[in-house]
Design a protein around this motif. Sequence first.
Motif, short mmCIF file in Angstrom:
data_model
loop_
_atom_site.label_atom_id
_atom_site.label_comp_id
_atom_site.label_asym_id
_atom_site.label_seq_id
_atom_site.Cartn_x
_atom_site.Cartn_y
_atom_site.Cartn_z
N THR A 144 -9.67 -1.26 -3.42
CA THR A 144 -9.92 0.31 -3.74
C THR A 144 -8.84 0.93 -3.63
O THR A 144 -7.89 0.88 -3.13
N ARG A 145 -9.10 2.05 -4.42
CA ARG A 145 -7.82 3.02 -4.64
C ARG A 145 -7.67 3.68 -3.17
O ARG A 145 -6.57 3.59 -2.85
N GLU A 146 -8.74 3.85 -2.37
CA GLU A 146 -8.87 4.50 -0.89
C GLU A 146 -7.83 3.38 -0.26
O GLU A 146 -6.84 3.79 0.74
N THR A 147 -7.96 1.97 -0.24
CA THR A 147 -7.25 1.16 0.32
C THR A 147 -5.77 1.17 0.03
O THR A 147 -4.76 1.12 0.78
N TYR A 148 -5.49 0.97 -1.16
CA TYR A 148 -3.94 1.08 -1.71
C TYR A 148 -3.39 2.43 -1.11
O TYR A 148 -2.27 2.42 -0.74
N LEU A 149 -4.13 3.60 -1.00
CA LEU A 149 -3.57 4.86 -0.79
C LEU A 149 -3.16 4.58 0.96
O LEU A 149 -2.24 5.26 1.25
#
Length: 392
Positions: A144-149
């Motif tokens: 997810t974008r959150e994980t990448y962030l």
Amino acid sequence: MNRHSIDDLISRSDLSKDELVFLLALQGDRMQRLVEIAARVKEKYVGNNTYLRGLIEFSNICSKNCLYCGIRSDNKEIIRYNLDDQQILKATQFAYDNNFGSIVLQSGEIKSTSFTHRIEKLLRKISRLSGGNLRITLSCGEQTRETYLRWHEAGAHRYLLRIETSNPVLYEKLHPGDGKHVFGDRLACLYHLKDIGYQVGTGVMIGLPFQSIQDLSDDLLFMKDFDIDMVGMGPYLEHQNTPFYKFSHQAPALKERMDLTLKMIALLRIIMQDINIAATTAIQSIDARGREKALRSGANVIMPNVTPQEYREYYALYNGKPCMSENEQACSKCIEKRIAYINGKLAIGEWGDSQHYLKKNKASVNLIKPGLLQPGSDLLSNPQCAQHRQKF
Ligand code: SAH
Ligand code: SF4
């Protein structure tokens, strides 16, 4: 077409799809000419340095089922492993102590809160271990974008996520239609990574069954249009425990896959000039001199495997993966000799950030990390690579 006009064509960075198709079909002397020009472009835009990334294949546990990959979840024939933090940190320490400048942490794809937290904590440990002096690339699939962030904030600078093919129809053929392997989702991940600020790497497999030379030209243009910072692409290689194995006879001969890979590297160098391009391990499975040939065709990055030796055979994405039986020191020494063989310079103690990324982001071009050995220092004193004991 005479040699002069081929030279004119090859020297242009704005090649069209038709021109790329034409150039991908070059053979013999004309292919050689393409490679020579790419080598000149490399020297002009990124120099003659070869940058190192210590590759840590930390787990072969994967929730995905890509039809071509030997560690797909349906392959029950392999032993699964998951290195603990201590083992990963030991491999990291090896890369750090030997002035590699950067590491790549690669694994099968696991999407879970505990995996996200584990990697986040690990990244902070690695940053502490190296005093922030190691560049870290992650290659852990779609998240997810959150994980990448979170991973970016915890210290990951680069992310490698191959699009595999830019043709959505071919992508569908390569993956099961179970809703977990969607071309658009993979593309969306690449956009998230770029937006977050990673140095973004992608790549494709070359010589797949059902893949045309037009597809490969589109792949090159995809990478250019996406304005990618780094690329790892290599030949498709069969694995006997995969559904795609039965299509082996529809893939080009190995020699042709090898030549296509070299031409893809050369053309990408010509059209994207200052990006980082890896000479991948897969290319060496076909030809013992494959990585040297890739470096001569425009690649400027090499990834010595620093995974603990006893686990390497289980990270079997394809048959015939090289460097299974060498220890880390032998691998590094082997690479040092290979670079010397092509008259290249091994960039010891350098991060080797993508110049394309740095220019795009108007960052100061700081390729040498502080406090480390300068280029030309001895890498290791340990002797040879047993598997590829060759005259250099
Ligand atoms: N799970 C992550 C990273 C590990 S796989 C991911 O999929 O992104 C890394 C790469 O190995 C894949 O992107 C794919 O391009 C390559 N690969 C897998 N099977 C292969 C095969 N049979 N031949 C060549 N490359 C392969
Ligand atoms: Fe898993 Fe990556 Fe292999 Fe697909 S290519 S099965 S995501 S390891």
